[in-house]
Design a protein around this motif. Structure first.
Motif, PDB file in Angstrom:
ATOM      1  N   GLY A 235      17.026  15.725  33.684  1.00 59.87           N
ATOM      2  CA  GLY A 235      15.855  16.241  34.105  1.00 59.87           C
ATOM      3  C   GLY A 235      17.005  18.116  33.714  1.00 59.87           C
ATOM      4  O   GLY A 235      16.445  19.077  32.772  1.00 59.87           O
ATOM      5  N   CYS A 238      18.175  18.697  30.451  1.00 62.09           N
ATOM      6  CA  CYS A 238      17.200  19.343  29.000  1.00 62.09           C
ATOM      7  C   CYS A 238      16.974  20.798  29.367  1.00 62.09           C
ATOM      8  O   CYS A 238      16.250  21.517  29.046  1.00 62.09           O
ATOM      9  CB  CYS A 238      15.505  18.836  29.871  1.00 62.09           C
ATOM     10  SG  CYS A 238      15.586  16.712  28.768  1.00 62.09           S
ATOM     11  N   LEU A 239      16.289  21.085  31.137  1.00 63.85           N
ATOM     12  CA  LEU A 239      16.646  22.464  31.721  1.00 63.85           C
ATOM     13  C   LEU A 239      16.902  23.964  30.751  1.00 63.85           C
ATOM     14  O   LEU A 239      16.817  24.333  30.363  1.00 63.85           O
ATOM     15  CB  LEU A 239      16.336  22.954  33.082  1.00 63.85           C
ATOM     16  CG  LEU A 239      16.134  23.808  33.127  1.00 63.85           C
ATOM     17  CD1 LEU A 239      14.643  24.470  33.039  1.00 63.85           C
ATOM     18  CD2 LEU A 239      15.902  23.802  35.182  1.00 63.85           C
ATOM     19  N   SER A 242      16.945  24.399  27.182  1.00 65.61           N
ATOM     20  CA  SER A 242      15.664  25.056  26.838  1.00 65.61           C
ATOM     21  C   SER A 242      15.990  26.045  26.806  1.00 65.61           C
ATOM     22  O   SER A 242      15.241  26.744  26.228  1.00 65.61           O
ATOM     23  CB  SER A 242      14.589  24.549  28.069  1.00 65.61           C
ATOM     24  OG  SER A 242      13.651  22.841  27.367  1.00 65.61           O
ATOM     25  N   ALA A 243      16.898  26.154  27.960  1.00 65.47           N
ATOM     26  CA  ALA A 243      17.394  28.089  28.294  1.00 65.47           C
ATOM     27  C   ALA A 243      18.213  28.588  28.140  1.00 65.47           C
ATOM     28  O   ALA A 243      17.680  29.602  26.868  1.00 65.47           O
ATOM     29  CB  ALA A 243      17.640  27.824  29.778  1.00 65.47           C
TER      30      ALA A 243
END
Length: 476
Positions: A235, A238-239, A242-243
């Motif tokens: 997680g 993935c964060l 994405s950023a």
């Protein structure tokens, strides 16, 4: 956004011809005479540079955290997934193995720029951490997926370890570059250190004295907690991806310094320049040998300290505080180097003098039956932590000195070569120790020997600051 970075037009100097360099500059080498002249008054920094640095540093932190997932919980992982001691060693070795295609990532950084390289790196980490989370009951397939995930995470290592000086030159002014390099390069080590806390706090240790039924329940509970850690790391990665995908520009609208706007050598010419530069080879060996030996020594620190009755938990805390201390001192030293320019060699001499003394202190303490030095928890903690502080804090200082020495070779290529050498030293040592781990007392002597050799190489090294010359003197 990053594809335009590689065009021939953009690889030309952004500065027009200007006055020739001032004679008599103390930090100027022979190569500096060939550098393009610059027009005065260039240099603008943007507040968004700190966001770019934060995203890159978080990526490095996550890569180090994922790489060191299994070492601190190896006993629990062996019971939950049936890992052997060779499996655990291989899970650690995927980090150095991931540096084998290091030169491909250097080429990508040189040709396509920072954004494309960072996006590819973070995507590999997403794939790697996701691969480890695939729910499969077959333990054989699960182990292979975990190994594949660790390999993909290892492939992200060249970027997070090498691109820090490139980022600092692209986004930061001359009086902030060393600090930015230190933050970006040290966060990866800090992530590896935090794994010593995250794993043992969330994953319980196996209990070998339980009855059979209780042992099965314990194994299932341990497996559930390990999977919780794996999902959490997935997680986080993935964060960050994405950023980065949402906002990670390849470069600022205007360069922050003269050096950031100047033309660099091509990929092929860069390697020719590095391999023919004796001063660079000297300082590269001064970095690669002790840092590679120290990384291998840290990996088996619990085995080294076992004969002197130090528990695995205490060995983990020693490793944790040595890395954390090295990160803090490294950033402080880099900030000092930004204020007092042209002192990188002196800082390295001081750091490696301390490293040689502390490693010798530790080695002689372990031989207390001969040396009669006091062998206590305090002395072991102090000597090991000081050694880690001195060596780890030298990394960003080395990176800045590498770039200054061989400028205008691109930063990613320069640091890629030296980190490749260091990881090869570490990989060979870990592989050797996998087969010859019964007697490790000789390994303690490798530390003061490698630190002393590095100290002598740095002492004989003739420093030059070509990039700093361009920014401070030519732009005036």
């Amino acid at each position: 956004m990053g594809s335009g970075w590689s065009s021939e037009e953009e690889r030309q100097p952004l500065l027009g011809p200007g006055p020739g360099p001032a004679p008599g500059t103390a930090w100027r080498s022979r190569e500096a005479a060939a550098l393009p002249a610059a027009a005065p008054g260039l240099g603008r920094v943007y507040a968004r540079r700190w966001l770019v640095l934060l995203l890159f540093s978080l990526l490095g932190f996550a890569q180090g955290l994922v790489w060191n997932t299994w070492g601190p919980i190896q006993n629990s992982a062996c019971q939950a997934y049936g890992f052997s001691s060779w499996d655990i060693a291989l899970l650690v070795l995927w980090g150095p193995i991931g540096f084998l295609p290091c030169f491909a990532f250097m080429w990508l950084l040189d040709k396509r720029g920072l954004r494309i390289t960072v996006l590819l790196t973070s995507f590999l980490m997403v794939l790697g951490t996701g691969l480890r989370c695939i729910p499969i009951s077959d333990l054989m397939i699960k182990r292979r997926l975990i190994h594949g995930g660790q390999l993909l995470n290892g492939l992200a290592g060249p970027t997070v370890m090498n691109a820090a000086p490139f980022l600092s030159t692209t986004w930061f002014s001359a009086d902030e570059r060393a600090t930015a390099t230190a933050i970006a390069s040290m966060l990866s080590y800090l992530g590896g250190a935090c794994a010593f806390l995250v794993g043992p706090l969330l994953v319980p240790a196996p209990n070998g004295t339980s009855p059979l039924l209780a042992s099965e329940n314990s194994r299932a509970h341990i497996k559930d907690r390990i999977e919780t850690v794996l999902y959490a790391e997935f997680g986080v990665v993935c964060l960050i991806f994405s950023a980065t995908l949402a906002y990670f520009p390849p470069r600022p609208p205007l360069p922050p310094s003269v050096a950031a706007a100047s033309q660099r050598l091509s990929y092929r010419r860069s390697f020719c320049r590095l391999l023919s530069n004796v001063r660079f080879l000297m300082i590269a060996l001064a970095y690669a040998i002790p840092l590679g030996v120290f990384a291998g020594w840290s990996g088996v620190l619990d085995l080294i300290l076992t004969p002197v009755h130090v528990s695995q938990v205490d060995a983990g805390w020693i490793g944790f505080w040595s890395i954390v201390g090295g990160c803090v001192v490294g950033i402080a030293m880099a900030r000092f180097a930004d204020f007092i320019r042209g002192m990188l060699k002196l800082i390295l001499l001081l750091l490696f003098s301390g490293a040689t003394l502390s490693s010798t202190w530790f080695t002689l303490t372990c031989l207390n039956s001969i040396t009669h030095l006091p062998l206590t928890t305090v002395t072991l903690y102090a000597s090991c932590i000081l050694l880690g502080v001195f060596l780890n804090s030298s990394i960003p200082i080395f990176f800045e000195l590498f770039v200054e020495t061989v400028y205008p070779v691109p930063e990613g290529i320069t640091c890629g070569v030296v980190t490749f050498l260091s990881n090869m030293f570490m990989g060979v040592l870990l592989l050797f120790l996998t087969f010859y781990h019964k007697e490790l007392s000789w390994f303690n002597w490798c530390l003061p020997g490698s630190c002393l050799l590095s100290l002598l190489l740095i002492l004989c090294f003739r420093e030059s600051y070509d990039r700093l010359y361009l920014d401070v003197v030519v732009s005036v």
